[in-house]
Design a protein around this motif. Structure first.
Motif, short mmCIF file in Angstrom:
data_model
loop_
_atom_site.label_atom_id
_atom_site.label_comp_id
_atom_site.label_asym_id
_atom_site.label_seq_id
_atom_site.Cartn_x
_atom_site.Cartn_y
_atom_site.Cartn_z
N LEU A 102 0.84 -1.20 0.00
CA LEU A 102 0.00 0.00 0.00
C LEU A 102 0.87 1.25 0.00
O LEU A 102 0.58 2.21 -0.72
N PHE A 103 1.97 1.23 0.76
CA PHE A 103 2.85 2.39 0.82
C PHE A 103 3.57 2.60 -0.50
O PHE A 103 3.86 3.74 -0.89
N LEU A 116 -8.88 12.77 -3.89
CA LEU A 116 -8.76 11.31 -3.89
C LEU A 116 -7.36 10.88 -3.46
O LEU A 116 -7.20 9.94 -2.66
N ALA A 117 -6.34 11.58 -3.97
CA ALA A 117 -4.96 11.27 -3.59
C ALA A 117 -4.74 11.52 -2.10
O ALA A 117 -4.09 10.72 -1.41
N PHE A 118 -5.30 12.62 -1.59
CA PHE A 118 -5.16 12.92 -0.18
C PHE A 118 -5.90 11.90 0.69
O PHE A 118 -5.46 11.59 1.80
N SER A 119 -7.00 11.37 0.20
CA SER A 119 -7.71 10.32 0.94
C SER A 119 -6.84 9.08 1.08
O SER A 119 -6.76 8.47 2.16
N LEU A 120 -6.17 8.70 -0.02
CA LEU A 120 -5.25 7.57 0.03
C LEU A 120 -4.09 7.87 0.96
O LEU A 120 -3.62 6.99 1.70
N ALA A 121 -3.63 9.13 0.94
CA ALA A 121 -2.53 9.53 1.83
C ALA A 121 -2.93 9.36 3.29
O ALA A 121 -2.15 8.84 4.10
N GLN A 122 -4.13 9.80 3.62
CA GLN A 122 -4.58 9.68 5.01
C GLN A 122 -4.76 8.23 5.43
O GLN A 122 -4.46 7.86 6.56
N LEU A 123 -5.24 7.40 4.51
CA LEU A 123 -5.41 5.98 4.81
C LEU A 123 -4.06 5.35 5.14
O LEU A 123 -3.92 4.64 6.15
N GLY A 124 -3.07 5.58 4.27
CA GLY A 124 -1.75 5.01 4.50
C GLY A 124 -1.11 5.50 5.78
O GLY A 124 -0.51 4.73 6.55
#
Length: 556
Positions: A201-202, A338-346
């Motif tokens: 994921l990272f 969307l990119a920031f959502s993935l960033a927060q998830l990781g």
């Protein structure tokens, strides 16, 4: 009797899988996720750590910290110097604590047993777990704001949507709260994967999110009329106030790492070898976070040019772009959000769910593993109303400083114990047993020297902490509190070393000695063996160290 039988049957079903041969007490000290990582799961190489930290650096929280420095009155270049200093210092702390996990392949809850005692380690673990749960909630709410922007970019009137009932609070409205719940729900499947596999994921995040961040930077600069007007903005504070704002900027960057400084071993224990977690972290952390912070600083500065007011949150700025843009601009906001959502998830997985899961595992290893602990963390995070911590930049930085007070003292004790007192030597199997003659049992399983140092590190900051939350305190205490992480770490570090010098502890070495390779069976249970065999094994390992010293130094 039947009820008792049913209760026992239910308890057995809820219990996690453990290796055979453990005593009743050992069941309170070990399970699969707490034992040393065996070779098959040591799958993190240097590039995995590089991807991990690049991915972790690109998150909204990092942007907010750097942006808050602009709001506080620093110019863009002054804020960036704070970032470089803060994260470079953080990287040194990270590799210092991460080295322990990379060498012995054990996590923070087990490492803490050496310094705080077999049972005394539970308080630092609980402390760290609670902080991780709070931080998980904060990061989830920020991720919910990303979801909010994604929905608004499609459905522009989402912020004015009326819903049955009042889901919002005084700190947030109903659409924002619902967006927070959506992000929270979508995060739950990601908590299922084991730590040694979540590295993928990272890697994905490291490719996608930085591109979106750079695109946002270019977009903001174009709307501001170029970089020139942005970099010409001067600082708005001067003299001693400027100096203390600079110190605050450095300490805010370090406070952002306070949790990971304590438990970096929860990840480095999956490293192939110690050096894989050394240079990759020492260099990537300041570089990755400096680049991300630079984007946050410039974007925040650009808001003053575009809208004639400073906007500390990049998400608020994206919201403005939705308000005054057409369909093309809203599409751009959707991709970036969307990119920031993935960033927060990781980031939430890296810094919070895994950490909390590991800590909660140590509190109740018979029934909790990392996966279950991660889900417990998510539930607690939902209940703490994290949006109250993000109502202003001042409240946000105050929160960062306050929890670093407690974690810095824990880090000071652990680092002092490993590097100065024990010189790298840990008797791994003894960390999983509570026998009263064991080297880490101390007094009733609690190490008084560690707690004396820990309390000393907190006391030096406690008056200033009271002032930070509204009490009237002397100005000297306020200034001292501004250096809270350093004060807490240095005092606890020094007091622990001094106490151990005056009153020595067992299981120490007079030279640098790391001997886990000689005990590399990955099985902490040894209740069926005699005490003599434990001592013989340990003595053999220590004698065999002489021929390995040169290899150890190369690995360092």
């Amino acid at each position: 009797m039947a009820l008792r039988h049913k209760f026992k049957k239910l308890a057995d079903k809820l219990a996690v899988e453990v290796e055979p041969g453990l005593t009743t007490t050992q069941l309170m000290l070990v399970n699969y996720d707490l034992k040393p990582v065996e070779k098959d799961r040591r799958q993190w190489g240097p590039w995995n750590f590089v991807a991990f930290w690049i991915a972790d650096s690109f998150n909204i929280n990092t942007w907010m910290i750097s942006s808050s420095m602009i709001i506080a009155g620093l110019s863009w270049w002054q804020a960036w110097i704070c970032v470089w200093l803060g994260y470079s210092i953080s990287a040194c702390f990270i590799v210092a604590t991460g080295r322990i996990g990379a060498t012995y392949h054990i996590g923070f809850p087990v490492i803490g047993r050496a310094s705080f005692g077999i049972w005394g380690s539970l308080w630092p673990v609980l402390n760290r777990a609670l902080v991780a749960c709070i931080w998980y909630g904060v990061q989830s709410y920020i991720g919910g704001n990303c979801v909010y922007l994604m929905i608004r970019s499609i459905w522009k009137s989402w912020d004015r949507t009326k819903m049955p009932g009042n889901f919002g609070t005084s700190a947030t409205n109903t659409p924002e709260y619902v967006s927070f719940i959506i992000f929270w729900l979508c995060s739950l499947p990601a908590l299922w994967f084991p730590v040694h596999k979540v590295r993928h994921l990272f890697t994905i995040k490291a490719y996608f999110v930085p591109v979106a961040g750079i695109a946002f930077l270019i977009w903001a600069c174009v709307r501001a009329g170029g970089v020139g007007p942005i970099i010409r903005q001067p600082n708005t504070v001067h003299g001693s106030e400027l100096g203390w704002q600079f110190v605050n900027g450095v300490l805010s960057s370090i406070a952002n790492f306070a949790t990971l400084i304590v438990n970096d071993s929860d990840f480095t224990r999956f490293a192939h070898k110690p050096k894989d977690a050394f240079w990759s972290q020492l260099l990537t952390i300041p570089l990755g976070f400096a680049v991300t912070s630079f984007i946050g600083i410039i974007v925040s500065s650009s808001s003053t040019i575009i809208y004639h007011e400073p906007i500390w949150s990049p998400l608020d700025l994206l919201g403005r772009f939705i308000d005054d843009g057409g369909s093309g601009q809203r599409f751009g906001v959707f991709i970036i959000a969307l990119a920031f959502s993935l960033a927060q998830l990781g980031t939430n997985i890296a810094a919070n769910s895994v950490s909390a899961g590991t800590d909660l595992t140590a509190l109740l290893p018979r029934y909790i593993n990392i996966r279950r602990g991660s889900y417990i963390c998510a539930i607690i995070a939902l209940a703490i109303c994290p949006y109250n911590l993000l109502s202003s930049s001042n409240q946000f930085t105050t929160y960062l400083s306050s929890y670093s007070v407690f974690l810095s003292s824990i880090a000071g004790v652990i680092v002092s114990d490993y590097y100065l007192v024990r010189r790298g030597y840990l008797d791994i199997k003894e960390l999983y047993h509570d026998r009263k003659t064991g080297p880490y049992f101390y007094t009733w399983g609690i190490h008084w020297r560690a707690y004396a140092a820990y309390i000393a590190g907190i006391l030096i900051n406690v008056v200033g902490f009271a002032g930070a939350v509204g009490a009237k305190v002397p100005i000297g205490a306020t200034y001292l509190y501004k250096l809270n992480f350093f004060c807490g770490f240095i005092v606890s570090f020094g007091v622990y070393w001094l106490l151990c010098k005056i009153s020595p502890v067992p299981a120490t070495s007079d030279r640098w000695m790391e001997v886990f390779e000689d005990l590399d069976d990955g099985r902490p249970a040894y209740d069926t063996r005699s005490q003599g065999s434990y001592d013989e094994e340990r003595d053999a390992a220590m004698k065999g160290q002489d021929r390995k010293d040169s290899v150890r130094e190369m690995n360092f």
